[in-house]
Design a protein around this motif. Sequence first.
Motif, PDB file in Angstrom:
ATOM      1  N   UNK B 113       0.815  -1.222   0.000  1.00  0.00           N
ATOM      2  CA  UNK B 113       0.000   0.000   0.000  1.00  0.00           C
ATOM      3  C   UNK B 113       0.846   1.268   0.000  1.00  0.00           C
ATOM      4  N   UNK B 114       1.889   1.280  -0.798  1.00  0.00           N
ATOM      5  CA  UNK B 114       2.725   2.477  -0.945  1.00  0.00           C
ATOM      6  C   UNK B 114       2.449   3.041  -2.330  1.00  0.00           C
ATOM      7  N   UNK B 115       2.536   4.344  -2.488  1.00  0.00           N
ATOM      8  CA  UNK B 115       2.151   4.927  -3.774  1.00  0.00           C
ATOM      9  C   UNK B 115       3.108   4.472  -4.868  1.00  0.00           C
ATOM     10  N   UNK B 345       0.593  19.441  -1.301  1.00  0.00           N
ATOM     11  CA  UNK B 345      -0.410  18.992  -0.329  1.00  0.00           C
ATOM     12  C   UNK B 345       0.208  18.552   0.995  1.00  0.00           C
ATOM     13  N   UNK B 375      -2.858   6.264  -6.134  1.00  0.00           N
ATOM     14  CA  UNK B 375      -3.385   5.478  -5.017  1.00  0.00           C
ATOM     15  C   UNK B 375      -2.363   5.437  -3.874  1.00  0.00           C
ATOM     16  N   UNK B 376      -2.852   5.628  -2.651  1.00  0.00           N
ATOM     17  CA  UNK B 376      -2.028   5.608  -1.429  1.00  0.00           C
ATOM     18  C   UNK B 376      -1.161   6.859  -1.272  1.00  0.00           C
ATOM     19  N   UNK B 378      -1.423   9.777   0.331  1.00  0.00           N
ATOM     20  CA  UNK B 378      -2.375  10.335   1.283  1.00  0.00           C
ATOM     21  C   UNK B 378      -2.570  11.845   1.147  1.00  0.00           C
ATOM     22  N   UNK B 379      -1.496  12.646   1.027  1.00  0.00           N
ATOM     23  CA  UNK B 379      -1.730  14.095   1.012  1.00  0.00           C
ATOM     24  C   UNK B 379      -2.667  14.543  -0.122  1.00  0.00           C
ATOM     25  N   UNK B 381      -4.659  12.625  -2.109  1.00  0.00           N
ATOM     26  CA  UNK B 381      -5.964  11.946  -2.111  1.00  0.00           C
ATOM     27  C   UNK B 381      -6.856  12.573  -1.036  1.00  0.00           C
ATOM     28  N   UNK B 382      -6.269  12.869   0.130  1.00  0.00           N
ATOM     29  CA  UNK B 382      -7.088  13.470   1.182  1.00  0.00           C
ATOM     30  C   UNK B 382      -7.518  14.881   0.791  1.00  0.00           C
ATOM     31  N   UNK B 383      -6.609  15.616   0.196  1.00  0.00           N
ATOM     32  CA  UNK B 383      -6.939  16.991  -0.181  1.00  0.00           C
ATOM     33  C   UNK B 383      -7.958  17.027  -1.318  1.00  0.00           C
ATOM     34  N   UNK B 385     -10.747  15.623  -1.714  1.00  0.00           N
ATOM     35  CA  UNK B 385     -12.163  15.660  -1.342  1.00  0.00           C
ATOM     36  C   UNK B 385     -12.624  17.090  -1.088  1.00  0.00           C
ATOM     37  N   UNK B 386     -11.937  17.867  -0.209  1.00  0.00           N
ATOM     38  CA  UNK B 386     -12.346  19.277  -0.099  1.00  0.00           C
ATOM     39  C   UNK B 386     -12.148  20.075  -1.387  1.00  0.00           C
ATOM     40  N   UNK B 402      -8.357   7.921  -8.885  1.00  0.00           N
ATOM     41  CA  UNK B 402      -7.321   7.356  -8.021  1.00  0.00           C
ATOM     42  C   UNK B 402      -6.801   6.144  -8.762  1.00  0.00           C
TER      43      UNK B 402
END
Lengths: 426, 426
Positions: B113-115, B345, B375-376, B378-379, B381-383, B385-386, B402
């Motif tokens: 699960x690493x990008x 991000x 994928x994976x 995090x910065x 992918x999380x950003x 959504x907003x 993704x």
Amino acid sequence: MSENYRSMWTDLGLDLDAHDVLLGVLGNAYQETFLSQKARPEGMSYFDFVMSEVHGLRIKELMDEKAAGRKIVGSYCVFVPEELVLAANATLVGLCSGADFAMEEVERLLPRNTCALIKSSFGFKLGKVCPYLESADMIVGENTCDGKKKAYESLGLLVDNLYVMDLPQVKSETGRALLKGEYLRFKAALEELTGVPITPESLRKAIHTVNAKRAAIHRLLSLRQADPAPISGLDALLANQVFFYDNPERFTDSVNKICDELEKRIQDNIGVFPTGTPRILVSGCPQAVPNWKLPMIVETSGAVIVGEESCVGERGTRNLTAESGQTVEAMIEAIVDRYYQVDCAIFTPNSDRLAHIEEMVAAYKADGVIHYGLQFCQPYIMESIPVEKALEEKNIPCLRIETDYGMEDVGQLKTRVEAFIEQIKG
Amino acid sequence: MSENYRSMWTDLGLDLDAHDVLLGVLGNAYQETFLSQKARPEGMSYFDFVMSEVHGLRIKELMDEKAAGRKIVGSYCVFVPEELVLAANATLVGLCSGADFAMEEVERLLPRNTCALIKSSFGFKLGKVCPYLESADMIVGENTCDGKKKAYESLGLLVDNLYVMDLPQVKSETGRALLKGEYLRFKAALEELTGVPITPESLRKAIHTVNAKRAAIHRLLSLRQADPAPISGLDALLANQVFFYDNPERFTDSVNKICDELEKRIQDNIGVFPTGTPRILVSGCPQAVPNWKLPMIVETSGAVIVGEESCVGERGTRNLTAESGQTVEAMIEAIVDRYYQVDCAIFTPNSDRLAHIEEMVAAYKADGVIHYGLQFCQPYIMESIPVEKALEEKNIPCLRIETDYGMEDVGQLKTRVEAFIEQIKG
């Protein structure tokens, strides 16, 4: 929990129906996981009571404190210094949560591939089932991992009292200065929140209170070096978990009472499992209430957990703060020194952690290490690979587990854990 | 590529068989993706040549530079200031890689699960197929995301010349001081590597060289504001990618030549797709050579990509460094000012990025945004959504994707992209 709390929960804005479901699940899980254990120390009845009242009496206490003008500060991380919170006449409570809730709503705000702990903290907010969160006057986030760092940006839209603390990624002179600067900023924020300036007297007293709490839990953890282990890993984890919720002085007294009992047990060669039971050190991600999955699996598979190298465990409680400082400035330096030693996987490099795991294996006479990784927790999952390699080079067996809060993989995990226990017995 | 390079590759320690496979795949992909495009600018023949020689002539040039005593510095991130590298008489090359290689070996060192970008960088090392990495005298890692930060700990065991740069997570006064401190430390490390002290003259010249390169690519990107677009998103991405590999002066000249041609095209109303073709802004994670998956899908589905809000794109090239400084100290301040604006991000909060996306949508007359997340990662992918929410509130359609470097999801992605294009046409 008593009906008396319903109006309190309503006042806090909880969703009573959802909250009833949560309490039901929690109660059942506690019954099955904890109360079914054999030969538990009598002193654990204190924790049974605490857990039965974790959303009841403890919240009532917090509400009484608030009514008396005291502020409640909620935190998700062991880097938030309780010493400063207490010195500003506020109470610190842990907000980490260990169960999936309102996941459909959560996954509209956070990616599915976010670690269970972060998703859970959102779930408790969105599901309106966490009275700690709702009673907090200030919620403290912190820039530890990417997951939390970015999640707080969204959490800040759900609550109106989020305070975010920055943290270093490297333990350099600059890194330490950053931590100190952030603790000074936090001190000012607390003083503004409470209207109570931190004085040498209040800070000295707070440091002493927190040290006593850490010393007590550390005393308890150290007693697990005995074989047979005088307390189960499940019960010790519970004590580590309640550490974050309970009134500090009462917690300290209760833990010390259990320790007296455990010392007697050791003297009498009484344990929760037979002498020679395979001994496991758990290392890795924090396990928050009610995440008892892994120890439940391990301790129903013929092994005993003798230590937690975790934030909910020795990583979080290991070091005390020097009490020799005479000024607020000197005491804050001591606090920085203390927290700076926390060997979280967010730091690079983080070789202290490996040294601590090895020390704990030796001290607790562990036969093997289970590395507990929450799925999608990049820092710990990534660090687990070199940790496993280093341990195996020293002939310390290591099992890497990656899981979440779901119960779907319990069977598969049990199979792997049983095989690991067989391996270390052989 | 010519047979003449085989001894060079052998000297660099490459695995020739594996490298042949890579070059074969790369050549085919380039043929199918780029050379099959219609109405390409003639100036792109330069990039066709560069790509055909990306592991050949360019590496030969680097080896010649090394033979003449110049050092090669490899980097994975736009936070590594090329200005300092050039001023110390060294050459900077990008090491990010965009293809899966030696994945079985990689996943023994990094979690699955690493990008893809991080796994790929390990794959190119473990598979011995990256001549840039092997020719580098210094490899610069940086504490951006958790994934890279922790991966460098393992990469440091695979190479003997890794230098890790710390980065702030917050754009505060402390954060800026950290960045400046790290750039000063990097300057000293470069001077030690090359034996060449950075002087006001060498640094001024380096800043000018890098500014010229950025100005040229930015000129090219700006020309995509025209409708019909004078250059495809694929070709523009390629220019952005070669930005990291090529000799700076030659790159600047070549890009400016293409710009002259594109300006003529715009005058003559000539484009690569018809006027009125739906226009897409891609925003998010970097796309490294040969990761051409998304633009290939978009531009074979009836839309044209008119901008990349990405490190391989405008996020990486947007700002120039002020050239007014007279001392090394003043010029380093200017460099810090310039890089500090990069809205990655990893920062929290990172609201500048949303503002830049909106500016780009307006400037490039984009009909919609595709958020490209590895994928994976995090910065980002999380950003995302907003970001999606904020764009949709302004009636800017947004599609969040993704994906990784695999080709398994191409069909599914194409279906989603086609539906998105229909939506923005409607």
